[in-house]
Design an enzyme around this catalytic site. Structure first.
Site, short mmCIF file in Angstrom:
data_model
loop_
_atom_site.label_atom_id
_atom_site.label_comp_id
_atom_site.label_asym_id
_atom_site.label_seq_id
_atom_site.Cartn_x
_atom_site.Cartn_y
_atom_site.Cartn_z
N HIS A 30 109.76 -26.23 71.50
CA HIS A 30 110.05 -24.96 70.79
C HIS A 30 110.88 -25.23 69.52
O HIS A 30 111.55 -24.34 69.01
CB HIS A 30 110.77 -23.95 71.69
CG HIS A 30 110.16 -23.81 73.04
ND1 HIS A 30 109.12 -22.96 73.29
CD2 HIS A 30 110.42 -24.45 74.21
CE1 HIS A 30 108.77 -23.05 74.57
NE2 HIS A 30 109.53 -23.96 75.15
N SER B 129 110.78 -32.62 42.53
CA SER B 129 110.84 -31.23 42.10
C SER B 129 111.14 -31.18 40.62
O SER B 129 111.99 -31.93 40.12
CB SER B 129 111.94 -30.48 42.89
OG SER B 129 112.21 -29.23 42.30
#
Length: 462
Positions: A160, A267
């Site tokens: 999870h 970036s």
């Protein structure tokens, strides 16, 4: 307007990035017009030879003439013919006949369009698999080497996406390998199940028998064959998406990174960033590969009786794009797996942060062995764990459960055992042995047929 360099016209129309930006030369050629239409001519030559052998009035000179013009295709003439005739096969029959005037009367004799169209598609599918399988084998090989190297390096397992018990970096890689090994079997089976359509006429009733062809067809081979082929590729896409998503998640934790070039920019706005662009590309293209699966499913479901032509335009797109996309993601994934970077110290820090909570049951067992009461010990650990959790969650501090245990006189009998109890390698079970057995019994044997093609390295142009 200034246009620098030649070939400016090509930038005035859409070009598929699958070919112009990503795909390998061999896969781009496999679905090229050059291969397609030279294969058509080969098939017409084979047809003429077979008909001659059966006694039809076809001469050696006609066959030799066709063979001498197998590759010199006038694509401009073929395009002009198709604009007039609105029929791609007949356009190429006329174009071939133009350079083979002696053979012109017997080109395409007794054949239907699907004789050249479907048989060529089946050849391209087979050759496409032959390009993909060695690439998949190399990905599996690189990842197997990675799994072997890190077979016993403990790392946090996640369920999870919450910290769970420990596993190892190599064992996690084996989860990826298991799916890729299934894909290898699926691709090989789909490739080996392919047959030739053969020469069966307009409704598949057949005059000439060929054992390697499908025994039963309509005008076309069953479009379920396309479903079978593309489902194996879509399944591969799902595997690659899962692997690369895992890599992206681990990159966020700074535990694992894909290769990052010396001058690569992560970036345009944030120069410090090292974005996992290769894994992101794989995920992006894998979604496209999975989505393409709906095309052959719908096409197969709407083929009326012996055939309809509403399959044609769709298949011109879905078949090549599936193989081109699979080719790209395998090349990119090979590049990733050849340069995966692991940061053991970061992994160790994450383990230290979570391990005290995971070790509580082991601490209780050690206390009981030292003469303590299980219920009393459980209550002590429960209280100390909640106090430590409050420090982590409410104050943003480090997990100090171990310090609290060491400071409580109740645990004095086992203080000397804490280092052993908290050794991460005591929490990984048989993961290293699982890695070793899995690689030796299931992975390495599958790679044997491709040993001669293992040394190819991938350098991504983009």
């Amino acid at each position: 307007v200034c246009v620098c360099g030649g070939g400016a016209d090509e930038f005035m129309k859409y070009r598929s990035p699958l070919v112009s930006r990503y795909a390998s030369k061999e896969m781009a050629y496999n679905f090229s017009d050059r291969k397609k239409f030279t294969t058509w001519r080969k098939l017409w030559i084979y047809l003429a030879k077979a008909e001659k052998a059966l006694g039809l009035p076809i001469t050696d000179a006609q066959v030799l003439e066709m063979e001498s013009h197998e590759k010199d295709i006038d694509f401009a003439m073929a395009a002009d013919e198709e604009r007039k005739l609105r029929h791609d096969v007949m356009a190429h029959v006329h174009t071939f006949a133009h350079c083979c005037p002696t053979a012109a009367p017997i080109i395409h004799l007794g054949a239907t369009s699907c004789y050249v169209g479907d048989n060529t598609d089946l050849i391209m599918l087979r050759d496409g698999f032959d390009i993909l399988l060695p690439k998949l084998a190399r990905v599996i090989d690189r990842l197997a080497n990675f799994a072997e190297k890190y077979a016993d390096l403990p790392t946090l397992g996640f369920t999870h996406y919450q910290p769970a018990q420990l596993t190892t970096v190599g064992k996690r890689a084996c989860l990826w390998l298991q799916d890729l090994a299934m894909d290898m079997r699926n691709l090989q089976r789909a490739r080996d199940d392919l047959r030739f359509r053969g020469v069966k006429g307009t409704t598949g009733t057949q005059i000439i028998n060929k054992l390697t062809s499908y025994l039963v067809t309509g005008q076309t081979y069953s479009r379920k064959v396309d479903v079978d082929c593309l489902s194996s590729l879509a399944s591969l896409g799902a595997t690659v998406h899962k692997i690369c998503t895992d890599i992206r998640l681990l990159a966020n934790l700074k535990e694992i990174e894909e290769p990052f070039e010396k001058e690569q920019i992560g970036s345009s706005a944030m120069p410090y960033k090292r974005n996992p662009m290769r894994a992101e590309r794989c995920c992006s293209l894998a979604r496209h590969l999975v989505a393409l699966m709906s095309d052959p499913l719908q096409t197969a479901s709407v083929q009326w009786l012996e055939r309809t032509l509403d399959d044609s335009a769709n298949r011109r797109i879905s078949l090549p794009e599936s193989f081109l996309t699979a080719d790209i993601i395998l090349s990119t994934l090979q590049n990733i797996t050849e340069g995966l970077v692991v940061y053991p110290k970061v992994i160790e820090r994450h383990i230290r942060h979570e391990l005290p909570f995971m070790a509580t049951e082991n601490i209780i067992m050690a206390m009981v062995k030292a003469g303590g009461n299980r219920q009393d010990c459980h209550e002590k650990i429960r209280v100390l764990s909640q106090e430590a959790a409050a420090v982590v969650k409410q104050e943003g501090g480090d997990n100090d459960l171990l310090a609290r245990v060491q400071g409580d006189p109740y645990f004095a009998p086992i203080l000397g055992q804490l280092d052993t109890i908290l050794d991460p390698k005591t929490f990984i079970g048989r993961a290293p042995q699982q890695v070793s057995r899995f690689l030796s019994e299931e992975v390495r044997p599958q790679l044997e047929p491709y040993k001669a093609k293992m040394d190819v390295k991938i350098e991504l142009e983009l």
